[in-house]
Design a protein around this motif. Structure first.
Motif, PDB file in Angstrom:
ATOM      1  N   LEU A   1      24.928  22.740   1.724  1.00 38.47           N
ATOM      2  CA  LEU A   1      24.650  22.024   0.487  1.00 38.47           C
ATOM      3  C   LEU A   1      25.882  21.965  -0.405  1.00 38.47           C
ATOM      4  N   ALA A   2      26.895  22.739  -0.078  1.00 43.29           N
ATOM      5  CA  ALA A   2      28.117  22.775  -0.881  1.00 43.29           C
ATOM      6  C   ALA A   2      29.187  21.842  -0.318  1.00 43.29           C
ATOM      7  N   GLU A   3      28.750  20.763   0.333  1.00 44.47           N
ATOM      8  CA  GLU A   3      29.682  19.755   0.818  1.00 44.47           C
ATOM      9  C   GLU A   3      28.933  18.437   0.935  1.00 44.47           C
ATOM     10  N   PRO A   4      29.649  17.304   0.921  1.00 43.30           N
ATOM     11  CA  PRO A   4      28.978  16.000   0.973  1.00 43.30           C
ATOM     12  C   PRO A   4      28.384  15.715   2.341  1.00 43.30           C
ATOM     13  N   PRO A   5      27.509  14.698   2.429  1.00 45.53           N
ATOM     14  CA  PRO A   5      26.880  14.365   3.717  1.00 45.53           C
ATOM     15  C   PRO A   5      27.883  14.027   4.814  1.00 45.53           C
TER      16      PRO A   5
ATOM     17  N   GLN B   1      35.996   8.750   5.619  1.00 50.13           N
ATOM     18  CA  GLN B   1      35.430  10.070   5.895  1.00 50.13           C
ATOM     19  C   GLN B   1      35.325  10.905   4.627  1.00 50.13           C
ATOM     20  N   SER B   2      36.150  10.587   3.619  1.00 50.73           N
ATOM     21  CA  SER B   2      36.158  11.336   2.361  1.00 50.73           C
ATOM     22  C   SER B   2      35.298  10.673   1.292  1.00 50.73           C
ATOM     23  N   ASP B   3      34.516   9.664   1.684  1.00 47.44           N
ATOM     24  CA  ASP B   3      33.639   8.934   0.758  1.00 47.44           C
ATOM     25  C   ASP B   3      34.444   8.277  -0.363  1.00 47.44           C
TER      26      ASP B   3
ATOM     27  N   CYS C   1      20.179  19.765  -7.293  1.00 43.78           N
ATOM     28  CA  CYS C   1      20.517  19.271  -5.952  1.00 43.78           C
ATOM     29  C   CYS C   1      20.547  20.417  -4.953  1.00 43.78           C
ATOM     30  N   THR C   2      21.232  21.489  -5.279  1.00 43.49           N
ATOM     31  CA  THR C   2      21.309  22.614  -4.349  1.00 43.49           C
ATOM     32  C   THR C   2      20.012  23.413  -4.333  1.00 43.49           C
ATOM     33  N   ALA C   3      19.290  23.436  -5.461  1.00 45.72           N
ATOM     34  CA  ALA C   3      17.965  24.071  -5.541  1.00 45.72           C
ATOM     35  C   ALA C   3      17.930  25.430  -4.829  1.00 45.72           C
ATOM     36  N   ASP C   4      18.657  26.380  -5.357  1.00 48.55           N
ATOM     37  CA  ASP C   4      18.720  27.729  -4.790  1.00 48.55           C
ATOM     38  C   ASP C   4      17.308  28.306  -4.665  1.00 48.55           C
ATOM     39  N   VAL C   5      16.904  28.652  -3.460  1.00 44.51           N
ATOM     40  CA  VAL C   5      15.557  29.179  -3.225  1.00 44.51           C
ATOM     41  C   VAL C   5      15.570  30.692  -3.012  1.00 44.51           C
ATOM     42  N   GLY C   6      16.636  31.345  -3.465  1.00 41.93           N
ATOM     43  CA  GLY C   6      16.630  32.805  -3.440  1.00 41.93           C
ATOM     44  C   GLY C   6      15.589  33.353  -4.405  1.00 41.93           C
ATOM     45  N   LEU C   7      15.103  34.550  -4.139  1.00 42.75           N
ATOM     46  CA  LEU C   7      14.062  35.159  -4.960  1.00 42.75           C
ATOM     47  C   LEU C   7      14.661  36.098  -6.003  1.00 42.75           C
TER      48      LEU C   7
END
Length: 293
Positions: A77-81, A144-146, A229-235
């Motif tokens: 999630l810490a890089e583009p598609p 490639q670099s958008d 966007c990253t939506a960290d799902v850690g508890l």
């Protein structure tokens, strides 16, 4: 004399006199006719189905093994598609499990939490070198670099060391925005204004209050977008505080972290300072805005 077609008298060749078939009915031949052999061949559709089943089983096993062994099978999630830009391939992609602990109190006397502090400003600016570490993406790596050649600025000034699409790294911009918010918190704002009055030599450097508010609003929304966007799902577990039922959150949690120091080292080694305005100008036909987005 023609050979006799009659089988030799042998008990193993004798047919029963009674059974499911009468003597008037034909028995199955010892070898099937040619047309039966043709019908007994496996259909290509059956072969394809078996091959497909084997492939999906292998794929499922491989995916299960990857998950079980802790391997990532999806893009970070810490890089583009499109993946990490080729210009940044020199940065280590190693992921390390790290305990991040941001408690309410500051037992370590962190420089990043100091109020109205030149030392804190300097430390934060090293984390976010947005204007001092610009790197260039070549035309070959643009897609490639958008990078959109019809929209994004291209510098064609090789005599000055400016050749390619100038870019920054997202994390630097994100930290710059967080620093902008920090500098304008109520307990830092007076110090920030005084510093600007002393260090800025042009009114544009200081900026109007209206522009400052727009900048801060942009930063708040930019970070909001990135966090959702990253939506960290850690508890985040709760911990009892005292005996009256009050709780607090345990902020000492393990996260999977990229080596941020490696990013800083790479940008410092390969980046250049953003030149003063007017040194490089757009060419006729370049995409140009009339104001900030």
């Amino acid at each position: 004399m023609a050979p006799s077609s009659q089988r030799p008298s042998d008990p193993k060749y004798d047919l029963p006199t009674t059974g499911l078939l009468s003597r008037s009915e034909s028995y199955l031949p010892l070898e099937p006719p040619q047309r039966w052999a043709a019908q007994s061949r496996i259909s290509p559709w059956v072969v394809a189905a078996i091959a497909s089943l084997l492939f999906t089983n292998i794929l499922t096993f491989t995916a299960g093994w990857s998950i079980g062994s802790g391997r990532k099978i999806c893009r970070s999630l810490a890089e583009p598609p499109t993946g990490i830009a080729r210009v940044l391939k020199g940065i280590s992609t190693a992921i390390k499990s790290t305990t991040l602990n941001s408690t309410f109190h500051d037992p370590d006397d962190s420089v990043y939490r100091k109020h109205s502090s030149a030392e804190a400003d300097e430390a934060w600016e090293k984390l976010a070198p947005t204007a001092n570490e610009i790197i260039f993406v070549s035309k070959e790596d643009a897609k490639q670099s958008d990078i959109d050649p019809d929209r994004h600025a291209y510098w064609d000034n090789p005599d000055m060391g400016f050749l390619g699409y100038p870019v920054g790294i997202e994390v630097h911009h994100q930290l710059h925005c967080l620093d902008m918010i920090r500098k304008n918190l109520y307990y830092n704002i007076d110090f920030t204004r005084e510093k600007l009055q002393k260090t800025c030599v042009t009114p544009k450097c200081v900026g109007s209050e209206e522009f400052r508010e727009l900048h801060i609003d942009h930063c708040v929304d930019y970070l909001r977008n990135r966090l959702t966007c990253t939506a960290d799902v850690g508890l985040v577990p709760l911990i009892w505080v005292g005996m009256d039922g009050e709780t607090t959150v345990d902020m000492a949690r393990i996260h999977s972290c990229r080596n941020f120091d490696a990013v800083l080292r790479y940008s410092k080694k390969n980046g250049i300072a953003l030149p003063e305005e007017g040194i490089v100008k757009p060419k006729p036909g370049d995409f140009v805005l009339n104001e900030y987005l």
